[in-house]
Write a protein that holds these residues in place. Structure first.
Motif, short mmCIF file in Angstrom:
data_model
loop_
_atom_site.label_atom_id
_atom_site.label_comp_id
_atom_site.label_asym_id
_atom_site.label_seq_id
_atom_site.Cartn_x
_atom_site.Cartn_y
_atom_site.Cartn_z
N THR A 83 41.92 40.21 25.60
CA THR A 83 40.61 40.06 26.30
C THR A 83 40.53 40.81 27.56
OG1 THR A 83 41.73 38.74 27.83
CG2 THR A 83 40.37 37.47 25.80
N GLU A 84 39.28 41.28 28.06
CA GLU A 84 38.93 42.24 29.16
C GLU A 84 39.75 42.10 30.24
OE1 GLU A 84 34.16 43.67 28.50
OE2 GLU A 84 34.91 42.23 30.18
N SER A 85 39.87 40.63 30.57
CA SER A 85 40.34 40.34 31.91
C SER A 85 41.09 38.94 31.63
CB SER A 85 39.28 40.26 32.89
OG SER A 85 39.96 40.30 34.32
N PRO A 131 36.09 37.57 29.10
CA PRO A 131 35.24 38.71 29.56
C PRO A 131 35.42 39.04 31.07
CG PRO A 131 34.20 37.39 28.05
CD PRO A 131 35.21 36.59 28.13
N ALA A 132 35.51 40.22 31.46
CA ALA A 132 35.54 40.45 32.93
C ALA A 132 34.46 39.74 33.77
CB ALA A 132 35.44 41.97 33.32
#
Ligand SMILES: Cc1ncc(COP(=O)(O)O)c(C=O)c1O
Length: 373
Positions: free
Chosen positions: A103-105, A242-243
């Motif tokens: 995942t991004e973050s 997500p971020a």
């Protein structure tokens, strides 16, 4: 009557009620040790009831990492991470978890429970809907109630029922499930649930407490919550997403904003665990093969995870069997309502990397003796 008397009377009445309904619980002093061992009341036991699936909680490498971090950073975070408490180990751990989860973050919380009660109300509110599997963990229910969203419960793993409940759902829909169900050990149909969510612009959130490091299956959920207290052998929770979601949670999740950050030794131990999980995949293989061997010996269906429920039904009988197993040298706690539905009291048997094949064979033999077919 004084306030103290009134309070004492209230508590005593509640305790009496708990005794009457068989729901009274006590904490038993237990010394956990390496190799899935424990000692209780002077008796050495093999533990078959914890979630330390990779047997890392007493691993020297985690202990050394924790000691070193304590010397370097101290043992308390000092305040909420947003005030003074953001130990650099948080960021390192978050990057590692985001990478593992693809995942991004990521955002680390004080525990898995705190992650759910913080993230869920930050994602949806009073005008929205939460759809959740009926066997979802208590902290998902707590988070759902705190959000004020309309809560709709779908039958366990029944995607069609979830779809029916989604039809006229008000506001944004958040669909929540566990990846591996904590008390039953079965897995959720994640791809089907993700496809359903995509058709309805709903958001899928999973609780991966019992799958982390153990399931090979890719997770399509947008929001992936989990804990560092089970296969990672340490403590703490996380949300991977997500971020922008993580940025929002950092300001809106009350269980992050208004509570002290995790102690550095705990963060360091979790990081050491992630290294070991990567370097020693054979640990997960061993744990899985222990579960498979047990199911084979007991003529149970092949396990989907490391959690194998042996349903007893009656609460008192489940307690008696658990006590008999303890006499034989096994720690297998009985799980009763309200943790599991009425009439489904069970032995929740969990398998770990630290169990030897002989341990598993001895448990199966003992169980056959105390629970005759
Ligand atoms: C499915 C599930 N979610 C969340 C939690 C809470 O995690 P933690 O122990 O880190 O608070 C648990 C713990 O038992 C769990 O089984």
């Amino acid at each position: 009557m004084s306030s103290l008397d009134r309070l004492t009377q209230h508590a005593e009445a509640r305790v009496a009620q708990l005794h009457e309904t068989g729901r009274h619980r006590t904490l038993k002093p237990t010394h956990r040790m390496a190799g899935a061992r424990a000692s209780r009341a002077g008796r050495d036991l093999v533990s078959f009831c914890d979630n330390d699936y990779l047997s890392l909680a007493c691993d020297e490498r985690l202990i050394d990492a924790a000691c070193e971090a304590a010397r370097r950073y101290g043992v308390g975070a000092g305040a909420s991470r947003l005030i003074t408490g953001n130990c650099p180990l948080n960021g390192i751990l978050e990057s590692r978890l985001a990478e593992i989860k693809a995942t991004e973050s990521c955002l680390v919380f004080g525990s898995g429970y705190l992650a759910n009660v913080g993230a869920i109300p930050a994602l949806v509110g009073r005008r929205d809907t939460i759809l959740m599997d009926e066997l979802s963990h208590s902290c998902m229910h707590a988070g759902a109630r705190l959000s004020g969203a309309e809560i709709r419960i779908f039958e366990h793993n029944n995607v069609r029922h979830a779809e029916t409940l989604m039809q006229d759902a008000p506001g944004q829909v958040l669909l929540m499930t566990e990846t591996v169900f904590s008390m039953d050990g079965d897995v959720a149909p994640l791809d089907e649930l993700a496809a359903l969510c995509e058709r309805h612009e709903a958001w899928l959130m999973t609780d991966d407490a019992h799958g982390f490091g153990m399931l090979d299956q890719a997770n399509p959920a947008l929001v992936q919550m989990g804990t560092l207290s089970k296969s990672a052998g340490a403590y703490g929770g996380y949300v991977c997403a997500p971020a922008p979601v993580i940025e929002m949670l950092t300001s809106r999740a009350r269980s992050l904003v208004y509570t002290t950050g995790l102690p550095a030794p705990v963060l360091a131990a979790a990081l050491a665990a992630l290294d070991i999980m990567k370097a020693e995949p054979e640990r997960a293989v061993q744990a899985r093969s222990n579960a498979a061997l047990f199911c084979d010996l007991m003529a149970l269906p092949a396990p989907e995870s490391l959690v194998v429920p042996v349903i007893i039904g009656d609460e008192d009988r489940a307690m008696a069997i658990s006590a008999a197993l303890e006499q034989e040298g096994f720690l297998v706690t009985a799980i009763r309502p309200p943790t599991v539905p009425e009439g489904t009291s069970r032995l929740r048997i969990t398998f770990a990397a630290g169990h030897s094949e002989a341990d598993v064979r001895r448990l199966a033999q003992a169980l056959k003796e105390v629970v005759p077919a």
